[in-house]
Each structure stands twice: as structure tokens, then as C-alpha cells.
Design a protein around this motif. Structure first.
Motif, PDB file in Angstrom:
ATOM      1  N   SER A 119     -21.350 -32.344 -60.563  1.00 38.34           N
ATOM      2  CA  SER A 119     -22.141 -31.122 -60.660  1.00 38.34           C
ATOM      3  C   SER A 119     -23.551 -31.400 -60.103  1.00 38.34           C
ATOM      4  O   SER A 119     -24.264 -30.536 -59.758  1.00 38.34           O
ATOM      5  N   GLU A 194     -13.401 -32.534 -52.484  1.00 35.20           N
ATOM      6  CA  GLU A 194     -13.344 -31.657 -53.565  1.00 35.20           C
ATOM      7  C   GLU A 194     -12.126 -32.207 -54.528  1.00 35.20           C
ATOM      8  O   GLU A 194     -11.237 -31.603 -55.061  1.00 35.20           O
ATOM      9  N   ALA A 268     -18.787 -14.445 -54.016  1.00 33.40           N
ATOM     10  CA  ALA A 268     -17.835 -15.316 -54.773  1.00 33.40           C
ATOM     11  C   ALA A 268     -18.574 -16.649 -54.881  1.00 33.40           C
ATOM     12  O   ALA A 268     -19.193 -17.031 -54.086  1.00 33.40           O
ATOM     13  N   ILE A 269     -18.697 -17.017 -56.136  1.00 33.40           N
ATOM     14  CA  ILE A 269     -19.154 -18.412 -56.421  1.00 33.40           C
ATOM     15  C   ILE A 269     -18.086 -19.143 -57.209  1.00 33.40           C
ATOM     16  O   ILE A 269     -17.257 -18.559 -57.920  1.00 33.40           O
ATOM     17  N   THR A 270     -18.218 -20.369 -57.065  1.00 37.27           N
ATOM     18  CA  THR A 270     -17.346 -21.157 -57.865  1.00 37.27           C
ATOM     19  C   THR A 270     -18.190 -22.462 -58.297  1.00 37.27           C
ATOM     20  O   THR A 270     -19.025 -22.858 -57.556  1.00 37.27           O
ATOM     21  N   ASP A 271     -17.733 -23.140 -59.356  1.00 39.53           N
ATOM     22  CA  ASP A 271     -18.212 -24.542 -60.098  1.00 39.53           C
ATOM     23  C   ASP A 271     -17.310 -25.554 -59.605  1.00 39.53           C
ATOM     24  O   ASP A 271     -17.548 -26.498 -60.170  1.00 39.53           O
ATOM     25  N   GLY A 272     -16.368 -25.235 -58.658  1.00 41.61           N
ATOM     26  CA  GLY A 272     -15.202 -26.204 -58.281  1.00 41.61           C
ATOM     27  C   GLY A 272     -13.972 -25.720 -59.154  1.00 41.61           C
ATOM     28  O   GLY A 272     -13.018 -26.415 -58.651  1.00 41.61           O
ATOM     29  N   SER A 273     -13.966 -25.222 -60.218  1.00 43.72           N
ATOM     30  CA  SER A 273     -12.710 -24.944 -60.841  1.00 43.72           C
ATOM     31  C   SER A 273     -12.570 -23.616 -61.235  1.00 43.72           C
ATOM     32  O   SER A 273     -11.421 -22.985 -61.228  1.00 43.72           O
ATOM     33  N   GLN A 274     -13.634 -22.795 -61.486  1.00 46.23           N
ATOM     34  CA  GLN A 274     -13.622 -21.411 -61.808  1.00 46.23           C
ATOM     35  C   GLN A 274     -14.377 -20.613 -60.800  1.00 46.23           C
ATOM     36  O   GLN A 274     -15.404 -21.146 -60.053  1.00 46.23           O
ATOM     37  N   LYS A 275     -13.753 -19.339 -60.452  1.00 51.63           N
ATOM     38  CA  LYS A 275     -14.386 -18.598 -59.390  1.00 51.63           C
ATOM     39  C   LYS A 275     -14.925 -17.063 -60.056  1.00 51.63           C
ATOM     40  O   LYS A 275     -14.356 -16.559 -61.157  1.00 51.63           O
ATOM     41  N   GLN A 276     -15.918 -16.832 -59.739  1.00 51.26           N
ATOM     42  CA  GLN A 276     -16.446 -15.705 -60.209  1.00 51.26           C
ATOM     43  C   GLN A 276     -17.330 -14.595 -59.081  1.00 51.26           C
ATOM     44  O   GLN A 276     -17.791 -15.161 -58.031  1.00 51.26           O
ATOM     45  N   GLN A 277     -17.182 -13.424 -59.147  1.00 50.46           N
ATOM     46  CA  GLN A 277     -17.890 -12.540 -58.225  1.00 50.46           C
ATOM     47  C   GLN A 277     -19.312 -12.112 -58.858  1.00 50.46           C
ATOM     48  O   GLN A 277     -19.486 -11.551 -60.113  1.00 50.46           O
TER      49      GLN A 277
END
Length: 333
Positions: A119, A194, A268-277
């Protein structure tokens, strides 16, 4: 708008100039970037903010009273006081027995725990949080060396940790800086590949830190705080019970405020495991994003307080030197 383009160009030029001054690209870390902090050691003040429990001789004036080389005050004689410390002049002048108290000189190890987990490998403006963490650690280490304190600690990520016993003089600092360089490059390689991030590495290393910290130590924990939870409180409270604990929270500006946009744009954004718009350019979305970020940060502060830690906030979007000189390292409270 042409003036906005000029302002953006100016920001880019300022960022580039700052990176050149730091001698880095904002992502990679090498020993050459960290050596100049020896000349900036005066930016920090590692004077104690709380009493310590150490008992070794040294050049650090503890806030506890005892026999030592540094006179502190005179008070009325109490049963059990050493008669050799009686101040006969004050006793003769007042007619009541007084005794001298001294500041006890103790040696204080400075432990620096630097979190280089996945992170931390994020940055949107100037530096990766991991790179900023290394710069902060270097500054703390050089300042401790200047004071004559011993330097050691932990450098850790998901894959491994390096435990460094406190050493005096320049050897302790250089050993720590080389370890920062080594594990940062390793963490960067894992980030590029990754690899999955562990959720337990942080608590494991906090437990190691609690074992490593001897009473009277000054302990710096440098992290983004993303892995803080109730479970972390136990080892850190153990540290703060007998040591002075300082948490340096490193955040990126994007973690608190969305970029401005004249047009509504879905990203689109991600923390490496979850994605969100997310919808950029929408005022309500930006406000909800900021409110949620500030709430998360407030919860972190409550955990820090429960752990008995003092907190300093740093941004990865500006140099450590500029933040300390201008006093904006506390921009989030």
C-alpha cells in the motif's frame, strides 16, 4: 483555458525541480538520495516529550530525577534522600534542610520501523509513499546520530523483515539506510509483478517491534496507517508504556481529494484487489469521497491515541524538508 494550462505547467515544473533537488525520480530509492539528510538533521527535534525508564549512562537528559551530572532543582529534604545531596547553603539560609536533585543522564536507543508494504507503493503527485517513508527514516536516523543516540529498528514488507540492533555513530545509520534501499527495491519489484498483498504482515512486525524496543527507547513507526485496527493496539500500547512512540503517517494527496475536472468523467480505481468506478467533475461525488477519507483518518487518529502515540502527518506530495520548515507536516489532524 490558457491560464489553467500555464498553472498546470508551472506545477509540473515545480515537481520536476523538487525531484532534481532530492536527486530521485519519485519511485526508486538509493543510498545517494538518503545521505544528504545528514546536513538537514536540524529540521527535527528528538528531545523527549515524556519520561523514560532507561538506566544506562549517556548524553540524554531524562525527565526522571536522579543522581547525575546535571543539576535540576532544590527541594525540602524527604526521608530516604541521600544525605550527600543536601544543599548546606540553602539549608543554612532557610533554617530547613534542603536537598539537590539532578537530571539523570541516560543513553537512548532510537528505533525506526519503516513500513514498505504494497500500500506504500503509490503516489500521484511527487513521490511514492514508500519513497517518502525512506526519506523520513533517513532524516530521523541522521538526527539521532547527531545527538549521539544509537540507531536501529525494523524495515519490513509482506515478504520479509530486517531487524537491526541499535548501533552507535555512523555505522548504525548507514546500515539502516542500506537496508531501506534493499527492501524498497524488493518491494518495488513485487509491486511491478502485482503480487498479492498480505494482511497479517503489519501486526506481525508490530509484535516484533514491541519485543525489540527496550525501556527508554524513542520509537518511530513510519507507515500510511492503512493496516491499523484494534489488533494493532496491543503491541503498540506495550511499546508506548515504557518508550516514547511517534507515528509518522504518510499519505498521498489523492487519498483525501479527487482530482478536479471540468467535465464529468468516469474512471476506474483499484487498491490491487477491489475495483470501483468514480465520477470526476461531480461536486457531490468529490465531497462524499473527501468526507469518507476524513472519517477514515479520524478513526486512525483515535487508534493512535489509544496506543499512546504522538502523531506527525506527512504528505507524499511535497518534500520532507519543505513540510518541516513550513510546519505543514500537521496538515491533517
Amino acid at each position: 483555458m490558457w491560464w489553467k494550462k500555464i498553472a498546470l505547467d508551472d506545477q509540473n515544473q515545480l515537481a520536476q525541480a523538487t525531484l532534481e533537488q532530492l536527486g530521485c525520480d519519485g519511485i526508486n530509492i538509493d543510498i545517494e538520495q538518503l545521505l544528504p539528510y545528514q546536513g538537514k538533521a536540524s529540521l527535527l527535534n528528538l528531545a523527549p516529550k515524556k519520561a523514560v525508564q532507561g538506566h544506562l549512562s549517556g548524553n540524554y537528559l531524562a525527565r526522571t530525577k536522579g543522581r547525575g551530572m546535571e543539576f535540576d532543582e532544590v527541594r525540602h529534604y524527604q526521608t530516604g534522600d541521600d544525605i550527600r545531596a543536601i544543599d548546606w547553603r540553602v539549608t543554612a539560609r532557610t533554617g530547613k534542610t534542603h536537598t539537590k536533585l539532578f537530571r539523570e543522564e541516560v543513553e537512548r536507543p532510537v528505533l525506526i520501523a519503516t513500513d514498505l508494504g504494497q500500500s506504500m507503493f503509490f503516489g500521484s503527485k511527487l513521490l511514492f509513499k514508500s519513497a517518502q517513508a525512506c526519506h523520513i527514516a533517513a532524516l530521523v536516523a541522521w538526527h539521532a546520530k547527531k545527538r549521539g543516540d544509537r540507531v536501529g529498528g525494523l524495515v519490513f514488507n509482506e515478504q520479509q523483515h530486517q531487524e537491526l540492533k541499535p548501533r552507535s555513530r555512523q555505522n548504525g545509520v548507514l546500515h539502516y539506510l542500506h537496508t531501506l534501499e534493499e527492501l524498497h527495491q524488493q518491494g518495488l519489484a513485487h509491486w511491478q509483478q502485482e503480487l498479492p498483498s498480505s494482511q497479517t504482515y503489519f501486526i506481525e512486525n508490530c509484535n516484533r517491534l514491541a519485543q525489540l524496543a527496550k525501556p527508554g527507547s524513542l520509537v518511530y513507526l513510519i507507515t500510511d496507517g492503512n493496516h491499523f485496527n484494534e489488533e494493532i493496539l496491543r503491541p503498540l500500547a506495550k511499546v508506548s508504556r515504557h518508550c516514547e512512540l511517534v507515528i509518522c503517517q504518510v499519505n498521498d494527496p489523492l487519498e483525501f481529494t479527487l482530482p478536479q475536472s471540468k467535465q464529468k468523467t468516469s474512471v476506474a480505481i483499484t487498491d490491487g484487489s477491489q475495483k470501483q468506478q468514480l465520477l470526476l467533475g461531480d461536486q457531490q461525488t468529490a465531497q462524499r469521497y473527501q468526507d469518507k477519507a476524513m472519517l477514515t483518518n479520524k478513526l486512525k487518529q483515535q487508534l493512535y491515541q489509544q496506543a499512546g502515540a504522538r502523531v506527525i502527518h506527512f504528505s507524499a506530495g511535497d518534500s520532507v524538508e519543505h513540510q518541516l520548515k513550513s510546519g505543514i507536516e500537521t496538515w491533517i489532524r
